[in-house]
Design a protein around this motif. Sequence first.
Motif, PDB file in Angstrom:
ATOM      1  N   THR A   1       0.943  -0.931  -0.095  1.00 17.00           N
ATOM      2  CA  THR A   1       0.377   0.456   0.117  1.00 17.00           C
ATOM      3  C   THR A   1       1.094   1.647  -0.162  1.00 17.00           C
ATOM      4  O   THR A   1       1.957   1.652   1.277  1.00 17.00           O
ATOM      5  CB  THR A   1      -0.658  -0.008   1.518  1.00 17.00           C
ATOM      6  OG1 THR A   1      -1.789  -1.391   1.228  1.00 17.00           O
ATOM      7  CG2 THR A   1      -1.524   1.476   1.220  1.00 17.00           C
ATOM      8  N   VAL A   2       0.466   2.723  -0.762  1.00 17.53           N
ATOM      9  CA  VAL A   2       1.589   3.205  -1.129  1.00 17.53           C
ATOM     10  C   VAL A   2       1.697   4.090  -0.435  1.00 17.53           C
ATOM     11  O   VAL A   2       0.849   4.396   0.806  1.00 17.53           O
ATOM     12  CB  VAL A   2       1.059   3.785  -2.161  1.00 17.53           C
ATOM     13  CG1 VAL A   2       1.644   3.133  -3.527  1.00 17.53           C
ATOM     14  CG2 VAL A   2       0.148   4.772  -2.340  1.00 17.53           C
ATOM     15  N   GLU A   3       2.212   5.379   0.188  1.00 18.06           N
ATOM     16  CA  GLU A   3       3.247   5.859   1.015  1.00 18.06           C
ATOM     17  C   GLU A   3       2.074   7.043   2.127  1.00 18.06           C
ATOM     18  O   GLU A   3       1.435   7.045   0.946  1.00 18.06           O
ATOM     19  CB  GLU A   3       3.877   7.235   0.514  1.00 18.06           C
ATOM     20  CG  GLU A   3       4.478   8.169   1.878  1.00 18.06           C
ATOM     21  CD  GLU A   3       6.200   8.941   1.351  1.00 18.06           C
ATOM     22  OE1 GLU A   3       6.199   8.578   0.306  1.00 18.06           O
ATOM     23  OE2 GLU A   3       6.392   9.368   1.751  1.00 18.06           O
ATOM     24  N   GLY A   4       1.886   6.793   2.533  1.00 19.66           N
ATOM     25  CA  GLY A   4       0.487   8.040   3.617  1.00 19.66           C
ATOM     26  C   GLY A   4      -0.753   7.466   3.297  1.00 19.66           C
ATOM     27  O   GLY A   4      -1.750   8.326   3.766  1.00 19.66           O
ATOM     28  N   ASP A   5      -0.450   6.170   3.449  1.00 20.96           N
ATOM     29  CA  ASP A   5      -1.880   5.422   3.327  1.00 20.96           C
ATOM     30  C   ASP A   5      -1.990   3.569   4.112  1.00 20.96           C
ATOM     31  O   ASP A   5      -1.390   3.207   3.566  1.00 20.96           O
ATOM     32  CB  ASP A   5      -2.256   4.720   1.690  1.00 20.96           C
ATOM     33  CG  ASP A   5      -3.683   4.496   0.976  1.00 20.96           C
ATOM     34  OD1 ASP A   5      -4.594   4.420   2.858  1.00 20.96           O
ATOM     35  OD2 ASP A   5      -4.262   4.809   0.231  1.00 20.96           O
ATOM     36  N   ILE A   6      -2.677   3.976   4.972  1.00 19.83           N
ATOM     37  CA  ILE A   6      -2.426   2.576   6.365  1.00 19.83           C
ATOM     38  C   ILE A   6      -4.125   1.721   6.020  1.00 19.83           C
ATOM     39  O   ILE A   6      -4.186   0.960   6.882  1.00 19.83           O
ATOM     40  CB  ILE A   6      -2.356   2.995   7.596  1.00 19.83           C
ATOM     41  CG1 ILE A   6      -4.295   3.869   7.694  1.00 19.83           C
ATOM     42  CG2 ILE A   6      -1.747   4.084   7.883  1.00 19.83           C
ATOM     43  CD1 ILE A   6      -4.334   3.999   9.344  1.00 19.83           C
ATOM     44  N   HIS A   7      -4.454   2.158   4.637  1.00 19.14           N
ATOM     45  CA  HIS A   7      -5.544   0.963   4.337  1.00 19.14           C
ATOM     46  C   HIS A   7      -5.124  -0.515   4.032  1.00 19.14           C
ATOM     47  O   HIS A   7      -4.555   0.089   2.998  1.00 19.14           O
ATOM     48  CB  HIS A   7      -6.748   1.315   3.344  1.00 19.14           C
ATOM     49  CG  HIS A   7      -6.948   2.217   3.199  1.00 19.14           C
ATOM     50  ND1 HIS A   7      -6.800   3.925   3.632  1.00 19.14           N
ATOM     51  CD2 HIS A   7      -8.418   2.575   4.397  1.00 19.14           C
ATOM     52  CE1 HIS A   7      -7.667   4.709   4.371  1.00 19.14           C
ATOM     53  NE2 HIS A   7      -9.417   3.696   4.861  1.00 19.14           N
TER      54      HIS A   7
ATOM     55  N   HIS B   1       0.964   7.964  -5.621  1.00 17.83           N
ATOM     56  CA  HIS B   1       2.250   7.585  -5.156  1.00 17.83           C
ATOM     57  C   HIS B   1       2.378   6.673  -6.167  1.00 17.83           C
ATOM     58  O   HIS B   1       3.258   5.886  -6.668  1.00 17.83           O
ATOM     59  CB  HIS B   1       2.265   7.304  -3.877  1.00 17.83           C
ATOM     60  CG  HIS B   1       2.491   8.506  -2.880  1.00 17.83           C
ATOM     61  ND1 HIS B   1       3.474   9.300  -2.879  1.00 17.83           N
ATOM     62  CD2 HIS B   1       1.512   9.010  -1.906  1.00 17.83           C
ATOM     63  CE1 HIS B   1       3.373  10.363  -2.001  1.00 17.83           C
ATOM     64  NE2 HIS B   1       2.621  10.176  -1.247  1.00 17.83           N
ATOM     65  N   GLN B   2       0.957   5.676  -7.034  1.00 17.37           N
ATOM     66  CA  GLN B   2       1.046   4.871  -8.003  1.00 17.37           C
ATOM     67  C   GLN B   2       1.638   5.705  -8.588  1.00 17.37           C
ATOM     68  O   GLN B   2       2.637   4.667  -9.882  1.00 17.37           O
ATOM     69  CB  GLN B   2      -0.481   4.381  -8.101  1.00 17.37           C
ATOM     70  CG  GLN B   2      -0.423   3.936  -6.873  1.00 17.37           C
ATOM     71  CD  GLN B   2      -2.515   3.346  -7.489  1.00 17.37           C
ATOM     72  OE1 GLN B   2      -3.226   4.302  -7.889  1.00 17.37           O
ATOM     73  NE2 GLN B   2      -2.893   2.607  -6.871  1.00 17.37           N
ATOM     74  N   GLU B   3       2.088   6.441  -9.652  1.00 20.29           N
ATOM     75  CA  GLU B   3       2.551   6.862 -10.552  1.00 20.29           C
ATOM     76  C   GLU B   3       3.636   7.153 -10.299  1.00 20.29           C
ATOM     77  O   GLU B   3       4.768   7.403 -11.112  1.00 20.29           O
ATOM     78  CB  GLU B   3       1.535   8.447 -10.545  1.00 20.29           C
ATOM     79  CG  GLU B   3       2.658   8.906 -12.309  1.00 20.29           C
ATOM     80  CD  GLU B   3       1.717  10.209 -12.732  1.00 20.29           C
ATOM     81  OE1 GLU B   3       0.652  10.722 -11.323  1.00 20.29           O
ATOM     82  OE2 GLU B   3       1.549  10.704 -13.849  1.00 20.29           O
ATOM     83  N   GLU B   4       4.097   8.112  -9.264  1.00 20.12           N
ATOM     84  CA  GLU B   4       5.233   7.646  -8.229  1.00 20.12           C
ATOM     85  C   GLU B   4       6.838   7.207  -8.032  1.00 20.12           C
ATOM     86  O   GLU B   4       7.241   7.134  -9.286  1.00 20.12           O
ATOM     87  CB  GLU B   4       5.015   8.554  -7.163  1.00 20.12           C
ATOM     88  CG  GLU B   4       6.594   9.069  -6.301  1.00 20.12           C
ATOM     89  CD  GLU B   4       6.283   9.289  -5.391  1.00 20.12           C
ATOM     90  OE1 GLU B   4       5.516   9.275  -4.767  1.00 20.12           O
ATOM     91  OE2 GLU B   4       7.562   9.321  -4.853  1.00 20.12           O
TER      92      GLU B   4
ATOM     93  N   VAL C   1       3.818   2.685   2.223  1.00 16.85           N
ATOM     94  CA  VAL C   1       5.284   2.210   1.851  1.00 16.85           C
ATOM     95  C   VAL C   1       5.701   2.963   0.638  1.00 16.85           C
ATOM     96  O   VAL C   1       5.090   3.412  -0.420  1.00 16.85           O
ATOM     97  CB  VAL C   1       5.643   0.776   1.180  1.00 16.85           C
ATOM     98  CG1 VAL C   1       7.695  -0.106   0.933  1.00 16.85           C
ATOM     99  CG2 VAL C   1       4.635  -0.033   2.240  1.00 16.85           C
ATOM    100  N   ASP C   2       6.386   4.072   1.276  1.00 18.62           N
ATOM    101  CA  ASP C   2       7.503   4.971  -0.369  1.00 18.62           C
ATOM    102  C   ASP C   2       7.828   4.536  -1.050  1.00 18.62           C
ATOM    103  O   ASP C   2       8.140   2.665  -1.553  1.00 18.62           O
ATOM    104  CB  ASP C   2       8.550   6.161   0.646  1.00 18.62           C
ATOM    105  CG  ASP C   2       9.223   5.367   0.885  1.00 18.62           C
ATOM    106  OD1 ASP C   2      10.331   5.155   0.171  1.00 18.62           O
ATOM    107  OD2 ASP C   2       9.742   5.716   2.037  1.00 18.62           O
TER     108      ASP C   2
END
Length: 240
Positions: free
Chosen positions: A123-129, A183-186, A154-155
């Motif tokens: 799960t991307v950065e800043g997201d706890i789902h 962040h998916q794009e990042e 996760v960054d």
Amino acid sequence: MYTPDPLKIRGNNEKHIEGSKKEMEDDLQQRMVKAILEIDEEETIRLTGKALKEKIPLEKIIDGLSEGLKQMGNLFEKGEKFIPELVIAAEFVDKAFKILEPHLSPEEEKARGWRSVKVVIATVEGDIHDLGKNLVVTMLSAAGFRVIDLGKDVDAKTIVSKVKETNAQVVGLSALLTTTMSHQEEVIKLLIEEGIREKVKVMIGGAPATQSWAERIGADAYAENAMEAVRKLKEILGEG
Ligand code: B12
């Protein structure tokens, strides 16, 4: 004299049985949603066990539990449910998902072919789902893929360096917030920067993600749910 057509009779019976099975599935799903909205852990767990016993397809059970959480989210948005309720519901729905896990065992023969494919997922950065991502992990593992689960929040750097370290052929990215889906794009941009974009397939998912978002950011696949994730991954890897 009227002679009943046995084929017709069998057809009608089958329809009737099919119909009542569907009613049973729908009823169970509705009861699951109700139990979740009432924050009734005991009932949710009981219904999950009952559904398994009655051989309701796992997909339907997962749908029922997910729908309950989705409706919790809608009520939360309207100010009719609050964070503590969301947290409690998420925790016991996770328990219910765990009950299903042993029933998702791989079909050995088919699974063996995918053992060499490594999938890094997070799960991307800043997201706890992470409930949805965890389901995807379970389903991909059950299908035979070797899944390296990095967890939540996760960054991009961590994800990309894990891909390099493990030589993974696939990256799975989950995002549940409109504020974190960028962040998916990042991650994709970083894969390009590191010169390894061509070596990995990127699959994305999560409530705000769509097929058109996947196309916009240059992902290889989007899947709406965990079952579809397995299907899509096999498809982009060249099966089906
Ligand atoms: C449970 C939940 C929580 C739990 C999460 C617990 C956990 N361990 O995951 C808690 C209470 C902690 C939580 C917190 C928050 N939440 Co919340 N949450 C939800 C809720 C109700 C359900 C999500 C869920 O688990 N669904 C069930 C699973 C099975 O489904 P899923 O996640 O969609 O996953 C499936 C597919 O999407 C797909 N999939 C998922 N990931 C991946 C990955 C890949 C690679 C693939 C292929 C497929 C795939 O397959 C999965 C399985 O079938 C949603 C509502 C909703 N409509 O989604 C809100 C929701 C996502 N939350 C929301 C918000 C606002 C928050 C908070 C910001 C609230 C706050 N003010 O603090 C925080 C965010 C904290 C953070 N930084 O991340 C909003 C987001 C709005 C937006 N537009 O961005 C939602 C939509 C609720 C709402 N309607 O307002 N939340």
